[in-house]
Design a protein around this motif. Structure first.
Motif, PDB file in Angstrom:
ATOM      1  N   LYS A   6      37.799 -48.132   6.340  1.00  0.00           N
ATOM      2  CA  LYS A   6      36.847 -48.079   5.230  1.00  0.00           C
ATOM      3  C   LYS A   6      35.614 -47.259   5.609  1.00  0.00           C
ATOM      4  CE  LYS A   6      34.462 -50.888   1.780  1.00  0.00           C
ATOM      5  NZ  LYS A   6      34.268 -52.237   1.216  1.00  0.00           N
ATOM      6  N   THR A   7      35.131 -47.422   6.833  1.00  0.00           N
ATOM      7  CA  THR A   7      33.976 -46.643   7.283  1.00  0.00           C
ATOM      8  C   THR A   7      34.297 -45.150   7.292  1.00  0.00           C
ATOM      9  OG1 THR A   7      33.186 -48.481   8.639  1.00  0.00           O
ATOM     10  CG2 THR A   7      32.343 -46.291   9.175  1.00  0.00           C
ATOM     11  N   ALA A   8      35.489 -44.807   7.777  1.00  0.00           N
ATOM     12  CA  ALA A   8      35.899 -43.402   7.800  1.00  0.00           C
ATOM     13  C   ALA A   8      35.960 -42.830   6.384  1.00  0.00           C
ATOM     14  CB  ALA A   8      37.256 -43.260   8.484  1.00  0.00           C
ATOM     15  N   ALA A   9      36.499 -43.619   5.455  1.00  0.00           N
ATOM     16  CA  ALA A   9      36.597 -43.149   4.071  1.00  0.00           C
ATOM     17  C   ALA A   9      35.221 -43.008   3.438  1.00  0.00           C
ATOM     18  CB  ALA A   9      37.463 -44.110   3.259  1.00  0.00           C
ATOM     19  N   GLY A 116      36.611 -35.660  -5.891  1.00  0.00           N
ATOM     20  CA  GLY A 116      35.842 -36.526  -4.996  1.00  0.00           C
ATOM     21  C   GLY A 116      36.465 -36.592  -3.627  1.00  0.00           C
ATOM     22  N   VAL A 117      37.291 -37.607  -3.365  1.00  0.00           N
ATOM     23  CA  VAL A 117      37.970 -37.772  -2.080  1.00  0.00           C
ATOM     24  C   VAL A 117      39.474 -37.828  -2.325  1.00  0.00           C
ATOM     25  CG1 VAL A 117      38.337 -39.264  -0.079  1.00  0.00           C
ATOM     26  CG2 VAL A 117      36.038 -38.970  -1.005  1.00  0.00           C
ATOM     27  N   GLN A 192      44.495 -48.800  -0.336  1.00  0.00           N
ATOM     28  CA  GLN A 192      43.876 -49.874  -1.103  1.00  0.00           C
ATOM     29  C   GLN A 192      42.428 -49.565  -1.477  1.00  0.00           C
ATOM     30  OE1 GLN A 192      45.624 -53.206  -1.562  1.00  0.00           O
ATOM     31  NE2 GLN A 192      47.298 -51.807  -1.135  1.00  0.00           N
ATOM     32  N   LEU A 193      41.860 -48.482  -0.957  1.00  0.00           N
ATOM     33  CA  LEU A 193      40.433 -48.189  -1.133  1.00  0.00           C
ATOM     34  C   LEU A 193      40.173 -47.488  -2.465  1.00  0.00           C
ATOM     35  CD1 LEU A 193      39.607 -46.996   2.503  1.00  0.00           C
ATOM     36  CD2 LEU A 193      39.133 -49.237   1.480  1.00  0.00           C
ATOM     37  N   ASN A 194      40.484 -48.171  -3.557  1.00  0.00           N
ATOM     38  CA  ASN A 194      40.383 -47.541  -4.869  1.00  0.00           C
ATOM     39  C   ASN A 194      38.942 -47.309  -5.318  1.00  0.00           C
ATOM     40  OD1 ASN A 194      40.632 -50.496  -4.971  1.00  0.00           O
ATOM     41  ND2 ASN A 194      40.219 -50.257  -7.153  1.00  0.00           N
ATOM     42  N   ASP A 195      37.970 -47.924  -4.623  1.00  0.00           N
ATOM     43  CA  ASP A 195      36.569 -47.674  -4.956  1.00  0.00           C
ATOM     44  C   ASP A 195      35.990 -46.510  -4.150  1.00  0.00           C
ATOM     45  OD1 ASP A 195      36.835 -49.113  -2.617  1.00  0.00           O
ATOM     46  OD2 ASP A 195      34.971 -50.233  -2.874  1.00  0.00           O
ATOM     47  N   LEU A 208      58.832 -42.216   2.432  1.00  0.00           N
ATOM     48  CA  LEU A 208      57.375 -42.199   2.541  1.00  0.00           C
ATOM     49  C   LEU A 208      56.738 -42.270   1.158  1.00  0.00           C
ATOM     50  CD1 LEU A 208      54.668 -41.695   4.084  1.00  0.00           C
ATOM     51  CD2 LEU A 208      55.074 -39.258   3.668  1.00  0.00           C
ATOM     52  N   ILE A 209      57.251 -41.497   0.238  1.00  0.00           N
ATOM     53  CA  ILE A 209      56.649 -41.428  -1.090  1.00  0.00           C
ATOM     54  C   ILE A 209      56.781 -42.771  -1.809  1.00  0.00           C
ATOM     55  CG2 ILE A 209      56.800 -40.296  -3.344  1.00  0.00           C
ATOM     56  CD1 ILE A 209      57.717 -37.777  -1.729  1.00  0.00           C
ATOM     57  N   ARG A 210      57.928 -43.405  -1.680  1.00  0.00           N
ATOM     58  CA  ARG A 210      58.099 -44.721  -2.310  1.00  0.00           C
ATOM     59  C   ARG A 210      57.170 -45.752  -1.668  1.00  0.00           C
ATOM     60  NH1 ARG A 210      61.813 -44.632  -6.059  1.00  0.00           N
ATOM     61  NH2 ARG A 210      63.531 -43.134  -5.942  1.00  0.00           N
ATOM     62  N   PHE A 211      56.991 -45.669  -0.360  1.00  0.00           N
ATOM     63  CA  PHE A 211      56.094 -46.596   0.323  1.00  0.00           C
ATOM     64  C   PHE A 211      54.671 -46.446  -0.210  1.00  0.00           C
ATOM     65  CE2 PHE A 211      53.115 -47.802   3.620  1.00  0.00           C
ATOM     66  CZ  PHE A 211      53.635 -49.007   4.093  1.00  0.00           C
ATOM     67  N   VAL A 212      54.226 -45.196  -0.334  1.00  0.00           N
ATOM     68  CA  VAL A 212      52.877 -44.955  -0.844  1.00  0.00           C
ATOM     69  C   VAL A 212      52.734 -45.468  -2.265  1.00  0.00           C
ATOM     70  CG1 VAL A 212      51.243 -43.149  -1.509  1.00  0.00           C
ATOM     71  CG2 VAL A 212      52.436 -42.994   0.685  1.00  0.00           C
ATOM     72  N   ALA A 213      53.700 -45.150  -3.115  1.00  0.00           N
ATOM     73  CA  ALA A 213      53.624 -45.569  -4.516  1.00  0.00           C
ATOM     74  C   ALA A 213      53.610 -47.090  -4.655  1.00  0.00           C
ATOM     75  CB  ALA A 213      54.787 -44.973  -5.301  1.00  0.00           C
ATOM     76  N   GLU A 214      54.354 -47.778  -3.793  1.00  0.00           N
ATOM     77  CA  GLU A 214      54.456 -49.230  -3.890  1.00  0.00           C
ATOM     78  C   GLU A 214      53.208 -49.947  -3.376  1.00  0.00           C
ATOM     79  OE1 GLU A 214      57.984 -50.095  -1.743  1.00  0.00           O
ATOM     80  OE2 GLU A 214      59.330 -49.256  -3.287  1.00  0.00           O
ATOM     81  N   HIS A 215      52.465 -49.324  -2.454  1.00  0.00           N
ATOM     82  CA  HIS A 215      51.338 -49.998  -1.812  1.00  0.00           C
ATOM     83  C   HIS A 215      49.971 -49.514  -2.293  1.00  0.00           C
ATOM     84  CE1 HIS A 215      54.601 -51.013   1.011  1.00  0.00           C
ATOM     85  NE2 HIS A 215      53.879 -52.075   1.302  1.00  0.00           N
ATOM     86  N   ALA A 216      49.935 -48.471  -3.106  1.00  0.00           N
ATOM     87  CA  ALA A 216      48.654 -47.868  -3.470  1.00  0.00           C
ATOM     88  C   ALA A 216      47.979 -48.593  -4.624  1.00  0.00           C
ATOM     89  CB  ALA A 216      48.857 -46.403  -3.839  1.00  0.00           C
ATOM     90  N   ARG A 217      46.675 -48.742  -4.496  1.00  0.00           N
ATOM     91  CA  ARG A 217      45.825 -49.119  -5.617  1.00  0.00           C
ATOM     92  C   ARG A 217      45.090 -47.914  -6.171  1.00  0.00           C
ATOM     93  NH1 ARG A 217      43.038 -54.740  -3.359  1.00  0.00           N
ATOM     94  NH2 ARG A 217      44.937 -56.007  -3.378  1.00  0.00           N
TER      95      ARG A 217
END
Length: 426
Positions: A6-9, A116-117, A192-195, A208-217
Motif C-alpha cells: 500500500k505504501t508503494a502504491a 492516474g495509476v 485490492q487497492l481500489n482507492d 494469470l489473467i483469470r487470477f487477476v480478474a477473479e481477485h481484483a477490486r
C-alpha cells in the motif's frame, strides 16, 4: 521499494501527480533520454537477461516463453526505438474530443486526462517493462509493474535505467514502481487497492489473467488468449493466402497475434491445402486437421474439437475445411477469443460480411494477422491487446491510457432560478 504494497502504491500515486504536471515537450524529452540510456547500457541488460535465460532453462520453461523472455542487441534496439516512437506521438492529455455550445450558452467540452495509476501485471516479456512505462508516462500516469519471476533480473535492469532518467528529469522514481516481491499474496494485495490503483492490465497466460480478474477490486482490462484465424475464401488469391499463412504462423509463433487456426473454403481446399501443407511442413509446423482436411493431407494428425480453441504459441496449427464464409464465421464465433481474424478474398461482399459478422478486436482483409500490433497500427507501442469491451478494445496505445471528462465553460448560468423573496414593510 517499500516492502508494504500500500505504501508503494501511495508513493506511485503521489509521483503520478508530478508526471501529470509535465509539459508535452518534457515528456518527449524524458522518453528520448530513456532510449539513450538503454542504448548506452546494452551489455548490462544482456548480462541480466542471460541470467534469466539460464534460470528459465533450468526450470524447464517452454520454448514459447523462452522466446518471449530472450533479449538480444536487435530486440534492445527495438525497445529503444519504441521509446522514441512513443515520444514522437501527439500528447493525448488535454485533447478536446468534443465541443458543443448548448442553447443556454454553456460550452461543453470532453477533454482527455490521465487515468492516474496503472498496474501492469505480466509474464516473461522484458520489453513490456519499457513499453508499459513509456505509454503510461506519455499519457501522464504513474505505473506499477509486476513482472514474472522468470524475467526479474531483466526487469530490474530496465526499470532501474528508466528510473534514473525520471530522477534526472525531476520526477520521483516511484512514478515507475517495479514490484520485487513476486508472491501471489502481494499481487492480490495490489489488486485490492481500489482507492489507489485506477486500472489493472494483466498480460500473459490465460491462468494469470483469470487470477487477476477473479481477485481484483480495481477495474481490469483483460487480454485473454489469442486464438487467431485465417479464412481462405473461395475467391481468394491463393498465392497471397499462402504468404499470409506462413507469415502469420511462422514468423513468430509465440506472439499472441500468430495464427492458430486455418479455415479453407471447400471449393479451393484441395488446391490450397496441397500447397499449404508442403509450405508448413518445410517450416516444421505440426498440422492437426478435420476429417475433410485429412482426406487431402492424409499424414497429419486428427484435430479434436478442443484443438480449435487452443492458443498454441508454437509451431502447431489446426485446420478445417468449411463450406462457405458463413460456416467460417460460425466456427470463429464458437472457438475464437475475440482477438484477431483474417479473411483472404477478392470478393468485396464476402469481405464485408466477414467484417460485419465478427466482433473480434481486430478484423483484417487480405493482410497478415501479425499486423495486429500497436506499433504496426501507428500506436508507437502497446500496453496490451484488450479483448474486454470497455473504453479500450484491441491494441492499446496512449489514448487508451487516458479518460475523457467533461469541462463546462459558462457565464453565470443557473439551471433553476430560485423565486424572489418578497420583503415586508415592517
Amino acid at each position: 521499494m517499500p516492502t508494504d504494497m500500500k505504501t508503494a502504491a501511495l508513493n506511485c500515486r503521489e509521483a503520478a501527480d508530478a508526471v501529470a504536471a509535465l509539459s508535452s515537450s518534457a515528456k518527449r524529452d524524458l522518453l528520448v533520454a530513456m532510449a539513450e540510456r538503454i542504448e548506452a547500457s546494452v551489455p548490462m541488460i544482456l548480462d541480466a537477461n542471460a541470467l534469466d535465460m539460464r534460470l528459465a532453462e533450468q526450470r524447464g520453461i517452454g520454448s514459447a516463453m523462452l522466446d518471449r523472455l530472450r533479449l538480444d542487441a536487435e530486440r534492445i534496439a527495438g525497445i529503444a526505438h519504441g521509446l522514441r516512437t512513443v515520444a514522437s506521438l501527439p500528447d493525448p492529455v488535454g485533447q478536446v474530443t468534443r465541443s458543443d455550445t448548448r442553447p443556454n450558452g454553456i460550452l461543453v467540452e470532453k477533454v482527455r486526462v490521465p487515468l492516474g495509476v496503472v498496474a501492469m501485471i505480466y509474464e516473461a516479456r522484458p520489453n513490456v517493462t519499457v513499453d508499459a512505462a513509456a505509454l503510461c508516462l506519455k499519457a501522464g500516469n504513474g505505473v506499477i509493474l509486476r513482472g514474472g519471476s522468470e524475467a526479474i533480473h531483466s526487469n530490474r535492469a530496465l526499470a532501474g535505467l528508466l528510473q534514473q532518467s525520471l530522477v534526472e528529469a525531476g520526477v520521483p522514481a516511484a512514478a515507475l514502481t517495479l514490484i520485487d516481491d513476486l508472491r501471489r499474496e502481494t499481487m492480490v494485495e495490489l489488486l485490492q487497492l481500489n482507492d489507489i490503483v485506477d486500472l489493472a492490465i494483466p498480460r500473459g497466460g490465460e491462468g494469470l489473467i483469470r487470477f487477476v480478474a477473479e481477485h481484483a477490486r480495481v477495474p481490469v482490462i483483460k487480454h485473454y488468449k489469442g486464438v487467431c484465424h485465417l479464412y481462405v475464401d473461395r475467391d481468394a488469391d491463393l498465392e497471397h493466402a499462402l504468404a499470409l499463412l506462413i507469415d502469420g504462423k511462422v514468423s513468430r509463433p509465440s506472439a499472441c497475434n500468430a495464427l492458430e487456426t486455418l479455415l479453407v473454403h471447400a471449393d479451393v481446399a484441395e488446391t490450397f491445402l496441397a500447397a499449404a501443407g508442403a509450405a508448413l511442413s518445410s517450416h516444421q509446423v505440426e498440422m492437426r486437421g478435420c476429417a475433410r482436411t485429412r482426406q487431402i493431407l492424409d499424414r497429419i494428425a486428427p484435430a479434436s474439437d478442443e484443438d480449435f480453441a487452443v492458443e498454441y504459441l508454437d509451431l502447431v496449427i489446426a485446420i478445417r475445411v468449411v463450406d462457405d464464409c458463413d460456416a467460417a464465421i460460425a466456427h470463429i464465433r464458437r472457438h475464437g477469443s475475440d482477438h484477431t481474424e483474417v479473411i483472404v478474398t477478392q470478393d468485396k461482399q464476402a469481405a464485408d460480411a466477414f467484417v460485419a459478422a465478427l466482433r473480434s478486436a481486430v478484423v483484417m482483409v487480405n493482410a497478415s494477422s501479425r499486423f495486429s500490433d500497436g506499433g504496426e497500427l501507428g500506436l508507437g507501442a502497446e500496453i496490451g491487446i484488450s479483448t474486454t469491451r470497455l473504453h479500450a478494445y484491441g491494441p492499446m496505445g496512449i489514448e487508451a491510457l487516458t479518460i475523457e471528462r467533461y469541462v463546462l465553460h459558462g457565464s453565470g448560468q443557473v439551471r433553476h432560478a430560485l423565486p424572489q423573496v418578497q420583503s415586508g414593510d415592517g
